[in-house]
Every structure is written in C-alpha cells, then in structure tokens.
Design an enzyme around this catalytic site. Sequence first.
Site, short mmCIF file in Angstrom:
data_model
loop_
_atom_site.label_atom_id
_atom_site.label_comp_id
_atom_site.label_asym_id
_atom_site.label_seq_id
_atom_site.Cartn_x
_atom_site.Cartn_y
_atom_site.Cartn_z
CB CYS A 114 -0.96 0.01 1.18
SG CYS A 114 -2.15 -1.33 1.10
CG HIS A 250 -3.12 3.86 1.62
ND1 HIS A 250 -3.60 3.40 0.41
CD2 HIS A 250 -3.22 2.82 2.50
CE1 HIS A 250 -3.97 2.13 0.56
NE2 HIS A 250 -3.75 1.76 1.81
CG ASN A 280 -6.67 -0.46 1.03
OD1 ASN A 280 -5.91 -0.10 0.13
ND2 ASN A 280 -6.23 -0.86 2.21
O1 UT7 Z 1 -3.87 -0.61 3.31
C1 UT7 Z 1 -3.13 -1.41 4.17
C2 UT7 Z 1 -3.35 -1.00 5.53
N1 UT7 Z 1 -4.59 -1.54 6.02
C3 UT7 Z 1 -5.29 -0.82 6.86
O2 UT7 Z 1 -4.94 0.30 7.11
C4 UT7 Z 1 -6.45 -1.45 7.56
C5 UT7 Z 1 -6.36 -1.15 9.02
N2 UT7 Z 1 -7.43 -1.69 9.81
C6 UT7 Z 1 -8.71 -1.28 9.73
O3 UT7 Z 1 -9.05 -0.49 8.88
C7 UT7 Z 1 -9.71 -1.80 10.73
O4 UT7 Z 1 -9.02 -2.50 11.74
C8 UT7 Z 1 -10.79 -2.72 10.13
C9 UT7 Z 1 -11.77 -1.90 9.28
C10 UT7 Z 1 -10.15 -3.80 9.31
C11 UT7 Z 1 -11.60 -3.38 11.25
O5 UT7 Z 1 -12.15 -2.41 12.13
P1 UT7 Z 1 -12.02 -2.60 13.70
O6 UT7 Z 1 -12.76 -1.50 14.34
O7 UT7 Z 1 -10.56 -2.73 14.02
O8 UT7 Z 1 -12.80 -3.94 13.96
P2 UT7 Z 1 -12.28 -5.34 14.51
O9 UT7 Z 1 -11.37 -6.00 13.54
O10 UT7 Z 1 -11.78 -5.16 15.91
O11 UT7 Z 1 -13.64 -6.12 14.59
C12 UT7 Z 1 -14.68 -5.73 15.47
C13 UT7 Z 1 -15.79 -6.75 15.35
C14 UT7 Z 1 -15.32 -8.17 15.52
O12 UT7 Z 1 -16.33 -8.87 16.20
P3 UT7 Z 1 -16.13 -9.25 17.76
O13 UT7 Z 1 -14.89 -10.08 17.80
O14 UT7 Z 1 -15.98 -7.94 18.45
O15 UT7 Z 1 -17.38 -9.99 18.07
C15 UT7 Z 1 -15.23 -8.68 14.12
O16 UT7 Z 1 -15.40 -10.09 14.03
O17 UT7 Z 1 -16.37 -6.67 14.04
C16 UT7 Z 1 -16.37 -7.96 13.44
N3 UT7 Z 1 -16.20 -7.82 12.00
C17 UT7 Z 1 -17.24 -7.62 11.17
N4 UT7 Z 1 -18.56 -7.48 11.40
C18 UT7 Z 1 -19.35 -7.26 10.33
C19 UT7 Z 1 -15.06 -7.88 11.28
N5 UT7 Z 1 -15.34 -7.70 9.97
C20 UT7 Z 1 -16.67 -7.54 9.88
C21 UT7 Z 1 -17.56 -7.32 8.81
N6 UT7 Z 1 -18.87 -7.17 9.07
N7 UT7 Z 1 -17.11 -7.21 7.52
#
Ligand code: UT7
Length: 323
Positions: A114, A250, A280
């Site tokens: 990225c 980005h 992304n």
């Molecule tokens: O370009 C390269 C660099 N990449 C990035 O910059 C990405 C960086 N990370 C992020 O943007 C965020 O961490 C995400 C958007 C990927 C995730 O957001 P988050 O607020 O960190 O959520 P999380 O991964 O902690 O997940 C929270 C909850 C989890 O459920 P539990 O364990 O709390 O019950 C996940 O299982 O949301 C759940 N979850 C979803 N729910 C509905 C994860 N993906 C999804 C989904 N739909 N697609």
Amino acid sequence: MTVRAVVRGVGHYLPERVVPNSEFEATIDTSDEWIKSRSGIERRHFAAEGQTTSDLGARAAEAALAHAGLGAEEIDAIIVATSTADLTFPSAATMIQARLGMTRGFAFDVQAVCAGFVFALANANALIVSGQARRVLVIGAETFSRLMDWTDRGTCVLFGDGAGALVLEAQEGAGTPEDRGILATDLNSDGRQKDILYVDGGVSTGTTGHLRMQGKEVFRHAVEKLAETAHAALDKVGLSGADVDWIVPHQANIRIIEGTAKRMQVPMERVVVTVQDHGNTSAASIPLALSVGVARGQIKPGDLVVTEAIGGGLAWGAVVLRW
Ligand code: UT7
C-alpha cells in the site's frame, strides 16, 4: 538552479463494475452499516474477468499522457507500484511499456504494497534529480480483488481495483520550498511486522494466495506512523501542517485518514477523500485520489500536497510536493 521532478499530467482508470456494500450481505455475515461505520467504504470497483493490473495501469497511463499532452515516445522511464502484477514476471511496467507502444527507455515495478506509490515517487524523483531520466511515468495499479478470501469478512469487504498515474518531468527550480515539484520524501520499513499483513501465497507455495490481515494491529501502526512520516518529510524542507493545502492519503480507512489529519493539525476540508467510492486499492489509491482531486477542482497548480501511506512489510512513507 535545482532540478525538480514536477507533475506534468495525471490520470486514472477504474473498472466498470461497481460493487456496493450491500452485495456482500448475501454471502457473508456483514452489513452496509458495519462496513461504512468501521471503514468509511460504501462501494468499490472490481476488474472484469480477464482484466489485469497491466490493463488498468495502461488505461491510467494513457489518461495521464493525454493530460500532459505527451506521447509515450517522450517518456524515459515507467515505474509501476503494484503487488498484483499479471504474472510473477515480467514486470507489469514492461507490459504497460509494450501496450503504450514505447520502444525506448526502461520500465520496472516497485513492490511496497500500500506504500508502493510513495516509494515509486521517491524512486522517480531520484532518477530525475540525478539526471538519469527526464520524464518518468509513475503508475499505481492493482487488482486486489484477486487476492481476497471471500469467506473472510475482516478483509474481503475492504479492498478494490483501480489505477492512477502521474507524468513527472525535470524542470528547473530555485531550490526553495516555493518550487513546484517533489520537495521531500521520507521512506521507512520494518520487516519484523510481516505477520500482521501479508499474502499467504507466492513462489514458495506455488499458489497466488490470499490476503491475511490483523486489522486492529495494522490500524494501530497506521495512526502512529503516518503523521510521523508526514511530519518528517515536511521537516526536511522547513514546512509544517499549517503550510499544507492538501493531504492526499492512502485510502484504507476514513478513521485512519481523520486520525492522521488531526495529528497533523490539518482540517478535513483540506484532505482528499475517495475511500467511500474506491475502497482500499493499495498502491493505486494515492494516484487515484490525486487524479480525482484535480478533476474535482480541489488540487490546483502551486498547492502544497502531502501524500502518506502504510502497508504490508510494514512499509510506510510520505512525499511532499508542490503541484
Ligand atoms: O492498506 C493497508 C493497511 N490496512 C489498513 O490500514 C487497515 C487497518 N485496519 C482497519 O481499517 C480496521 O481495523 C478494520 C476496518 C479492518 C476493522 O475495524 P475494527 O474497528 O478494528 O474492527 P475489529 O477487527 O476489531 O472487529 C470488530 C468486530 C469483531 O467482532 P467481535 O470479535 O468484536 O465480536 C469482528 O469479528 O467486528 C467484526 N467484524 C465484522 N462485522 C461485520 C469484522 N469484519 C466484519 C464485517 N462485518 N465485515
């Protein structure tokens, strides 16, 4: 007099198919509301079957050349930032070179995921200021849809396909921050962080593999490192957030974009945001946002622009340029 790498043209290309968040609700346990609120993404483009990264990159390159009023024969080098080249080799850059009908000069890919476009810009700048090339086509092109595990809701809803391109040209400057062109770059990597964002395939496995990400960990590094690298690049030319006309970040997550702008003390009115429309697109996201920013009438000649990105590696960096 100082030689500067100045933007002469910009362009982009997005595949026709637009996929709204709601399309994922049928196949995985997710919702438009979750995707929008956690990432800012509303839709993304996916390449058609058979449409490759070099196809997208060539279309973006043609648009940038047309915008610059130049033909491919007037370009000395092509650098493509990509992690999704059509084949393991040759490079997407040489494929695009052939597609453009360019029979001289040289072409190669840069792989910094990225952060790839920032690394490619720094390389193009080095070629230009050292006199090895006068005009360089810098392209970011990706088909990340080909790397998705469609059962992993934590990643498959986040990425999209697309391409953007800049034509950089050697022009004389006064050696001051008022010059047009690239003013400073800052590049970093930390290979110890491999496991938080990688693809589990390649020549060692004989498969293309799928993208694997510990989203929360990457998020933590992003918020910390992006403002830091942007400040480091600005410091090199004695500038600060107050001098910035546009942050062109980005486009991974609106919360990371907002967090970085806040740390840089730049209001969101001065940030180009396209994540809602593109998702992304990895190395393509910054040139796409630059091209869209110009088309919207946001970025104008003379504006101070800061680009910053982080991705797999980890690799991260920033470029300060006057448009
Ligand atoms: O370009 C390269 C660099 N990449 C990035 O910059 C990405 C960086 N990370 C992020 O943007 C965020 O961490 C995400 C958007 C990927 C995730 O957001 P988050 O607020 O960190 O959520 P999380 O991964 O902690 O997940 C929270 C909850 C989890 O459920 P539990 O364990 O709390 O019950 C996940 O299982 O949301 C759940 N979850 C979803 N729910 C509905 C994860 N993906 C999804 C989904 N739909 N697609």
